[in-house]
Design a protein around this motif. Structure first.
Motif, PDB file in Angstrom:
ATOM      1  N   THR A 183       0.647   6.877   7.074  1.00  0.00           N
ATOM      2  CA  THR A 183       0.228   5.262   6.476  1.00  0.00           C
ATOM      3  C   THR A 183      -1.327   5.743   7.276  1.00  0.00           C
ATOM      4  N   MET A 184      -1.489   6.074   8.294  1.00  0.00           N
ATOM      5  CA  MET A 184      -3.113   6.462   8.776  1.00  0.00           C
ATOM      6  C   MET A 184      -3.659   7.267   8.160  1.00  0.00           C
ATOM      7  N   GLY A 185      -2.802   8.515   7.862  1.00  0.00           N
ATOM      8  CA  GLY A 185      -3.871   9.161   7.638  1.00  0.00           C
ATOM      9  C   GLY A 185      -3.768   9.007   6.313  1.00  0.00           C
ATOM     10  N   TYR A 214       0.521  -1.208  -0.464  1.00  0.00           N
ATOM     11  CA  TYR A 214      -0.118  -0.042   0.076  1.00  0.00           C
ATOM     12  C   TYR A 214       0.622   1.054   0.060  1.00  0.00           C
ATOM     13  N   GLN A 215       2.036   0.906   0.955  1.00  0.00           N
ATOM     14  CA  GLN A 215       2.655   2.167   1.211  1.00  0.00           C
ATOM     15  C   GLN A 215       3.682   2.687   0.004  1.00  0.00           C
ATOM     16  N   SER A 216       4.232   1.179  -0.835  1.00  0.00           N
ATOM     17  CA  SER A 216       4.570   1.453  -2.579  1.00  0.00           C
ATOM     18  C   SER A 216       3.831   2.590  -3.328  1.00  0.00           C
ATOM     19  N   ALA A 217       2.363   1.726  -3.354  1.00  0.00           N
ATOM     20  CA  ALA A 217       1.637   2.311  -4.632  1.00  0.00           C
ATOM     21  C   ALA A 217       1.158   3.658  -4.204  1.00  0.00           C
ATOM     22  N   HIS A 218       1.048   4.096  -2.992  1.00  0.00           N
ATOM     23  CA  HIS A 218       1.094   5.303  -2.718  1.00  0.00           C
ATOM     24  C   HIS A 218       2.077   6.890  -1.935  1.00  0.00           C
ATOM     25  N   GLY A 219       3.556   6.375  -2.341  1.00  0.00           N
ATOM     26  CA  GLY A 219       4.253   7.319  -1.919  1.00  0.00           C
ATOM     27  C   GLY A 219       4.779   7.446  -0.892  1.00  0.00           C
ATOM     28  N   LEU A 220       4.709   6.892   0.400  1.00  0.00           N
ATOM     29  CA  LEU A 220       4.796   6.840   1.578  1.00  0.00           C
ATOM     30  C   LEU A 220       6.754   6.374   1.986  1.00  0.00           C
ATOM     31  N   ASP A 221       7.283   6.182   2.592  1.00  0.00           N
ATOM     32  CA  ASP A 221       7.759   5.410   3.224  1.00  0.00           C
ATOM     33  C   ASP A 221       7.668   4.350   3.009  1.00  0.00           C
ATOM     34  N   ILE A 222       8.562   3.029   2.462  1.00  0.00           N
ATOM     35  CA  ILE A 222       7.621   1.736   2.711  1.00  0.00           C
ATOM     36  C   ILE A 222       7.998   1.023   3.816  1.00  0.00           C
ATOM     37  N   ASP A 223       7.951   1.017   4.993  1.00  0.00           N
ATOM     38  CA  ASP A 223       8.463   0.044   6.180  1.00  0.00           C
ATOM     39  C   ASP A 223       7.204  -0.561   6.582  1.00  0.00           C
ATOM     40  N   GLY A 224       6.241  -0.984   5.819  1.00  0.00           N
ATOM     41  CA  GLY A 224       5.419  -1.737   6.600  1.00  0.00           C
ATOM     42  C   GLY A 224       4.656  -1.160   7.636  1.00  0.00           C
TER      43      GLY A 224
END
Length: 432
Positions: free
Chosen positions: A145-147, A129-139
């Motif tokens: 991420t919640m935002g 999900y983070q990868s698809a939304h341009g977020l830091d990818i840490d899981g």
């Protein structure tokens, strides 16, 4: 000489010996570890608790060790504080239920089975999900991420008990800031939004926390209503006050709902708004906007552009809300056209929205079309948070085009760098 008979201990006697030995061992361990670690925690699966806390960013992943020590206790306290729970550090049924529910929300947004266990499958799904939304990818489903998932991370004032919250909610309902079904003892998003609105109307720090100043101002306002309605001014907008206000409304030809909304308070001679400016007139109605389409950001920009050239027609009278300084009314209106549930008359509320939804940018970094840009020195009040606009376009040199309401008494386009124009925050709409 008498013969001595040696008897083998019976099973019952052996069990008693074993029980005593275990009890003594437990006491010895308690003495060695200290009083802070002898509490009998209600949670039955400490590793599950720790996985969920780590997955939501309240504890490190390395802390999943099955030991309910000081680090786990502090993480539980932090989660409890954020979620209107008794802050005792003990993961009892209420805490585990709230934690599991929050994890399930994350799992649903990440597209993985919502079993409430933030294990390796959930870590992988959140990374995707983070990868698809341009977020830091840490899981980890932290604030950012919640935002992006549009999940409220903080649903609490951070203090108070359920009974305190119900009193707060009764007063907010009575003054028309919260719906009549909102008295549930849970300091959730609707209660926080109601507190934000009351704070904005009353010149208080707009942070969504019902602290002593906010509660004091709210109680005083309720007491004013009670005095005008001829009932005991105890500061609790309960059934007696509802009945007294209905009687007042009947006598003055008002809608008889028992709620001291704007019209009833005006009839009583009570100032409803004392912070963001006193309304000089009513709303100008709903502005005409062409159909919008595309992403959330594209819809915001289309809505903002459609209003270019819109003038106020009297002092601060505008199509987006009451006759008050209206830059925030316009900016939040553009967000609502894109489906973002946010409305405010105070620019500083955008800062708190970003903080609570995890969409507040680091400094003034990475501006994007559709973001709100907030000007001044901070969100404390209308003297320090003075203006807000919508970012329309971003240039490679760091400058931006903005569309702003109440700019020279109209909606107009401006250009400049965020820092050069005195911005203090950039905030993205959740889910954009």
């Amino acid at each position: 000489m008498l013969a001595t008979t040696l008897r083998t201990p019976t099973r019952a006697a052996g069990a008693r010996v074993t029980s005593v030995a275990l009890a003594l061992a437990a006491i010895l361990v308690g003495l060695l570890l200290g009083p802070g670690l002898t509490q009998a925690h209600a949670v039955t699966d400490v590793r599950l608790l720790q996985r969920d806390l780590a997955g939501l960013g309240y504890a490190p992943l390395s802390g999943v060790d099955g030991v309910y020590g000081p680090q786990t206790t502090e993480s539980v306290r932090h989660f409890q504080s954020d979620n209107s729970l008794d802050v005792d550090g003990d993961a009892g049924p209420a805490t585990m239920s709230a934690l599991t529910a929050k994890v399930k929300l994350v799992q649903s947004k990440a597209g993985t089975p919502a079993d409430g266990d933030y294990g390796s499958a959930t870590l992988t799904a959140v990374r995707n999900y983070q990868s698809a939304h341009g977020l830091d990818i840490d899981g980890i489903a932290g604030p950012q991420t919640m935002g992006a998932m549009d999940i409220d991370r903080i649903t609490s004032s951070g203090s108070g008990t359920s009974s305190d919250t119900k009193l707060l909610q009764r007063n907010l309902v009575g003054l028309g800031y919260l719906g009549s079904g909102g008295v549930d003892g849970i300091y959730g998003p609707a209660t926080k939004d109601a507190v934000l609105s009351f704070q904005s109307d009353n010149g208080l720090q707009v942070d969504g926390i019902a602290g002593p100043q906010t509660n004091g101002a709210l109680t005083a306002k309720v007491q004013q209503v009670q005095a005008k309605a001829g009932t005991s001014a105890d500061g609790d907008y309960g059934p007696a006050t509802l009945a007294a206000v209905r009687t007042y409304q009947h006598a003055h030809g008002l809608e008889e709902d028992g709620i001291a909304g704007p019209r009833t308070m005006a009839s009583m001679g009570i100032a409803r708004e004392t912070g963001g400016g006193t309304p000089a007139g009513g709303s100008g109605g709903t502005p005409t906007v062409p159909p919008v389409s595309g992403s959330v950001r594209e819809k915001i920009i289309q809505a903002a552009r459609s209003q270019l050239g819109q003038h106020e027609w009297s002092t601060n009278c505008n199509p987006y809300g009451p006759c008050v300084p209206w830059c925030a009314l316009f900016a939040s209106w553009t967000w609502r056209q894109a489906g973002v549930n946010f409305s405010t008359a105070f620019s500083g509320d955008f800062y708190y929205y970003g903080r609570n939804h995890g969409t507040l940018h680091n400094g003034l970094s990475n501006p994007q079309p559709g973001d709100a840009i907030v000007f001044g020195t901070g969100p404390q009040n209308t003297s320090t948070s003075v203006h807000v606009g919508i970012i329309e376009k971003v240039y490679s040199d760091g400058s931006v085009d903005t569309i702003e309401g109440n700019a020279s008494d109209q909606v107009m386009r401006r250009h400049g760098t965020p820092s050069g124009r005195g911005a203090y925050a950039i905030v993205s709409p959740a889910g954009a």
